[in-house]
Design a protein around this motif. Sequence first.
Motif, short mmCIF file in Angstrom:
data_model
loop_
_atom_site.label_atom_id
_atom_site.label_comp_id
_atom_site.label_asym_id
_atom_site.label_seq_id
_atom_site.Cartn_x
_atom_site.Cartn_y
_atom_site.Cartn_z
N VAL A 105 -2.17 7.67 0.14
CA VAL A 105 -2.87 6.90 1.17
C VAL A 105 -3.77 7.78 2.04
O VAL A 105 -4.99 7.64 2.00
CB VAL A 105 -1.87 6.05 1.99
CG1 VAL A 105 -2.58 5.31 3.11
CG2 VAL A 105 -1.15 5.07 1.07
N PRO A 106 -3.22 8.70 2.85
CA PRO A 106 -4.13 9.47 3.71
C PRO A 106 -5.01 10.47 2.94
O PRO A 106 -6.18 10.64 3.27
CB PRO A 106 -3.21 10.21 4.67
CG PRO A 106 -1.87 9.62 4.53
CD PRO A 106 -1.82 8.96 3.19
N LEU A 107 -4.44 11.12 1.92
CA LEU A 107 -5.22 12.17 1.26
C LEU A 107 -6.20 11.63 0.21
O LEU A 107 -7.35 12.06 0.17
CB LEU A 107 -4.27 13.19 0.60
CG LEU A 107 -3.40 13.99 1.58
CD1 LEU A 107 -2.48 14.94 0.82
CD2 LEU A 107 -4.26 14.76 2.57
N ILE B 200 -6.21 5.79 -1.13
CA ILE B 200 -5.85 4.58 -1.88
C ILE B 200 -5.29 3.56 -0.90
O ILE B 200 -4.48 3.89 -0.04
CB ILE B 200 -4.81 4.90 -2.97
CG1 ILE B 200 -5.40 5.86 -3.99
CG2 ILE B 200 -4.31 3.63 -3.64
CD1 ILE B 200 -4.40 6.39 -5.00
N HIS B 201 -5.73 2.33 -1.02
CA HIS B 201 -5.20 1.24 -0.21
C HIS B 201 -4.12 0.53 -1.02
O HIS B 201 -4.44 -0.14 -2.00
CB HIS B 201 -6.31 0.25 0.18
CG HIS B 201 -7.38 0.88 1.01
ND1 HIS B 201 -7.22 1.15 2.34
CD2 HIS B 201 -8.62 1.31 0.67
CE1 HIS B 201 -8.31 1.72 2.82
NE2 HIS B 201 -9.18 1.83 1.81
N LEU B 202 -2.87 0.72 -0.63
CA LEU B 202 -1.76 0.11 -1.35
C LEU B 202 -1.58 -1.33 -0.88
O LEU B 202 -0.68 -1.65 -0.11
CB LEU B 202 -0.47 0.93 -1.15
CG LEU B 202 -0.52 2.37 -1.67
CD1 LEU B 202 0.78 3.09 -1.38
CD2 LEU B 202 -0.82 2.38 -3.17
N THR C 191 -0.55 -4.70 3.28
CA THR C 191 -0.63 -3.27 3.01
C THR C 191 0.76 -2.66 3.11
O THR C 191 1.52 -2.97 4.02
CB THR C 191 -1.57 -2.59 4.03
OG1 THR C 191 -2.86 -3.19 3.92
CG2 THR C 191 -1.69 -1.11 3.77
N ILE C 192 1.07 -1.78 2.19
CA ILE C 192 2.36 -1.11 2.16
C ILE C 192 2.30 0.11 3.08
O ILE C 192 1.43 0.97 2.92
CB ILE C 192 2.74 -0.70 0.73
CG1 ILE C 192 2.88 -1.96 -0.13
CG2 ILE C 192 4.02 0.12 0.71
CD1 ILE C 192 3.05 -1.71 -1.59
N THR D 128 -7.03 -1.78 -8.98
CA THR D 128 -6.54 -0.86 -10.00
C THR D 128 -5.95 0.39 -9.38
O THR D 128 -4.93 0.91 -9.85
CB THR D 128 -7.69 -0.48 -10.97
OG1 THR D 128 -8.25 -1.67 -11.50
CG2 THR D 128 -7.20 0.41 -12.09
N SER D 129 -6.56 0.89 -8.31
CA SER D 129 -6.03 2.09 -7.66
C SER D 129 -4.68 1.79 -7.01
O SER D 129 -3.79 2.65 -6.99
CB SER D 129 -7.02 2.65 -6.64
OG SER D 129 -7.28 1.71 -5.62
N ALA D 130 -4.50 0.59 -6.48
CA ALA D 130 -3.20 0.22 -5.90
C ALA D 130 -2.14 0.12 -7.00
O ALA D 130 -0.99 0.56 -6.80
CB ALA D 130 -3.30 -1.10 -5.15
N VAL D 131 -2.51 -0.43 -8.15
CA VAL D 131 -1.58 -0.49 -9.28
C VAL D 131 -1.16 0.92 -9.67
O VAL D 131 0.03 1.22 -9.79
CB VAL D 131 -2.20 -1.22 -10.49
CG1 VAL D 131 -1.33 -1.05 -11.73
CG2 VAL D 131 -2.41 -2.69 -10.19
N ALA D 132 -2.13 1.79 -9.85
CA ALA D 132 -1.84 3.17 -10.26
C ALA D 132 -0.98 3.88 -9.21
O ALA D 132 -0.01 4.55 -9.55
CB ALA D 132 -3.14 3.93 -10.49
N GLY D 133 -1.35 3.72 -7.95
CA GLY D 133 -0.59 4.38 -6.88
C GLY D 133 0.85 3.90 -6.82
O GLY D 133 1.78 4.69 -6.66
#
Length: 140
Positions: free
Chosen positions: A37-39, A42-44, A55-56, A112-117
């Motif tokens: 998230v911070p680094l 990615i928006h979970l 948001t998680i 997709t980035s949330a899925v991957a994260g």
Amino acid sequence: MLTTTAPAVPDIKQGRARALCAAGGALAAALAWIVEVPLLGIHLNFRFGTGHIQTITAGQVIGVTVAASLLGWLLLALLERHTPHARLLWTTIALAALAASLALPLAVATTTSAVAGLVVMHATVGAAVIPAMARTARPR
């Protein structure tokens, strides 16, 4: 003839080791969240059905990880009392639960980035908790 009995009070070292497994899982989840998230930015985010996007947060990640680890500890303790193959059975159930938990991000994550994260986070926690907790199983 020599007979042995199981102690009436659970082994303190075993309890400490299992508590450290739960804490280690929470630490792994928190570190994964910090990297994602911070680094990485990615928006979970996720959405159940037609509900609002949510948001998680780091607190949710840590809380769910601790709760899942404690449930795993409880299951392992129950299996140790009722079966001579507790470690193998528990590990199989834990891996199946991990596989099932991977379906949730695929179904509800919004990007997709949330899925991957989220998949990486689930796998990270599983890799930290499952082998460590399995090693604490007592032979019967």
